[in-house]
Design a protein around this motif. Structure first.
Motif: not given
Length: 214
Positions: A36-37, A143, A153-154, A174-175, A178
């Motif tokens: 996910t993140v 998170s 996300q990164d 990057p995941t 988002d």
């Protein structure tokens, strides 16, 4: 000083995994990718480390940390009486973007915050996260952002917010998503959707038809 490892580089990954696991065992914080993140993680059974995680995010005990596990079997050590609906959801959506809130064993030596005897637990679908969890066991993971800021996300975004509060950053690019995981509470008489996220209510209801939405 924080260390960062590029997990797409074989030699850096070979060095980064044991470094991250060792940091967790020392009670330090790590940043890891998930499906996910990006998340910030600590040893789930080290109360000072979990407190440090919450402090790094600027988050209070009233918002306790979820826990990531490396396999469904890991729940055997955390939960005495797993609801049947939990097993059904795990069979379909784990590993993946579904967090389940269940009652944990009362004798567990952890302090995730004000949980009232429950734990929010998930098995992520990301090879780096799963490899680390295999080395460390369950991790308290939230998170990797400051409270109120977007979930990263990164790795750059995570490091920009958390800086030197984290000992090791595992960068896997990057995941793929988002959005955070969906959260289903299984501590009441019927499953209840606390947060709509990576898995829609419709898909969840196909497995547990009595799902309620908050």
């Amino acid at each position: 000083m924080s260390r960062r490892f590029d997990c797409s580089n074989e030699s850096e990954w070979a060095e980064g995994l044991p470094e991250a696991a060792a940091a967790v065992r020392r009670g330090e914080l790590v940043v890891l990718p998930t499906d996910t993140v990006y998340g910030i993680g600590a040893d789930a059974f080290a109360p000072l480390a979990v407190a440090g995680l919450l402090d790094a995010k600027g988050r209070g005990r009233a918002m306790p940390s979820p826990v990531l596990v490396g396999s469904p079997q890991a729940l055997d050590d955390l939960v005495d009486d797993l609801p049947h609906a939990a097993q059904e959801l795990m069979d379909v959506f784990w590993p993946g973007g579904l967090t389940l809130v269940v009652r944990h064993r009362p004798e567990l030596g952890w302090d995730l915050g004000e949980t009232n005897g429950t734990v929010a637990v998930r098995m992520p679908d990301h090879p780096v996260a799963l490899a680390l969890l295999t080395e460390t066991g369950p991790l308290a993971v939230s998170s990797a952002n400051l409270t109120g800021k977007p979930s990263p996300q990164d790795c750059d975004a995570a490091q920009g917010m958390l800086g030197e509060t984290v000992a090791v950053y595992l960068d896997a690019g990057p995941t793929t998503a988002d959005v955070p995981s969906s959260i289903v509470d299984l501590t009441g008489p019927a499953p209840r959707l606390l947060r709509a996220g990576a898995i829609s209510a419709e898909r969840l209801r196909a497995v547990v038809p009595d799902l309620r939405e908050s």
